[in-house]
Design an enzyme around this catalytic site. Structure first.
Site, PDB file in Angstrom:
ATOM      1  CB  CYS A  33      -1.198   0.597   0.902  1.00 26.04           C
ATOM      2  SG  CYS A  33      -0.096  -0.387   3.142  1.00 26.04           S
ATOM      3  CG  HIS A  89      -4.118   0.698   5.171  1.00 31.98           C
ATOM      4  ND1 HIS A  89      -4.157   0.136   3.816  1.00 31.98           N
ATOM      5  CD2 HIS A  89      -5.760   1.771   4.627  1.00 31.98           C
ATOM      6  CE1 HIS A  89      -4.571   0.093   2.754  1.00 31.98           C
ATOM      7  NE2 HIS A  89      -5.888   0.867   2.737  1.00 31.98           N
ATOM      8  CG  ASP A 108      -7.987   2.579   0.856  1.00 28.35           C
ATOM      9  OD1 ASP A 108      -7.251   2.069   0.354  1.00 28.35           O
ATOM     10  OD2 ASP A 108      -8.660   2.159   1.839  1.00 28.35           O
TER      11      ASP A 108
END
Length: 231
Positions: A33, A89, A108
């Protein structure tokens, strides 16, 4: 015919967020990520969705002392509510203002919510603040101004190898990210955070533009922090 609520001086409802984009059009490697957001910021700048210098973009690392981060509406989930417990994250938040209205967006690539999603909806649905009180699951957010992040972040992907040197998750096909100063790996400097790192709102709203590692805020002040930033 005029809307009586507006004519009478009531505040009109805020405009809706822009229509969702196809997340699959953006580079995405599962479990990387931090690199996905690095490339996402670049693409938002290149495509004109952000301003040319990316000054309204922020990379946001979500973690805590225990590396146990609950989030909902995540594509990697096997439950109906999209629940996942990440070690960390990373998302991108775009600061937007119109006539004084706060219209921030969350980007996201790992979320099943709209892409982009309104900041208010993302906080309510994906983060669900105060769900864990002062437990070990409370989230911390390291916010880095995108121009600083794009210059400073680096990862050699070593965190995705086991002790024998085998890949835990297959890496992206492109070259690893190297910082402008030649640094090849500083990922841990971004994902390591504690409550001791949280300072007062006023100083953090200034420091976010100059600090290589941004600022760390807790989930209770997350909305207020972003409301203080320019669009």
């Amino acid at each position: 015919m005029a809307d009586d609520r507006v004519a009478g001086g009531a505040t009109p409802p805020p405009p809706p967020p822009p229509p969702p984009l196809d997340a699959s059009a953006f580079t995405h490697t599962p479990y990387y990520c931090e690199e996905n957001v690095h490339l996402l910021c670049k693409e938002l700048i290149r495509s004109g969705i952000s301003d040319p210098a990316g000054t309204n973009l922020y990379a946001v690392f979500i973690s805590n002392e225990e590396k146990k981060v609950p989030l909902w509406y995540q594509k990697a989930s096997h439950s109906g509510d999209g629940f996942v417990l990440w070690d960390y994250h990373v998302i991108c938040i775009q600061s937007r203002r119109k006539n004084g209205e706060v219209l921030d967006l969350v980007w996201d690539l790992d979320s099943s919510l709209p892409f982009p999603c309104s900041f208010i909806q993302y906080v309510s649905d994906a983060i669900r603040p105060l769900s864990f009180g002062n437990s070990t699951y409370r989230r911390l957010f390291r916010v880095i101004h995108a121009p600083v992040f794009l210059r400073s972040f680096a990862s050699d992907r070593s965190h995705m190898k086991d002790h024998a040197g085998n890949w835990i998750q297959l890496p992206p096909k492109y070259e690893s990210i190297v910082a402008e100063d030649g640094t090849t790996n500083n990922l841990n400097e971004y994902i390591t955070m504690s409550m001791d790192d949280v300072k007062d709102l006023e100083s953090m709203a200034d420091d976010v533009y100059s600090s290589k590692h941004g600022v760390v805020i807790n989930e209770t002040i997350l909305p207020e922090f972003f409301s203080r930033l320019p669009g």
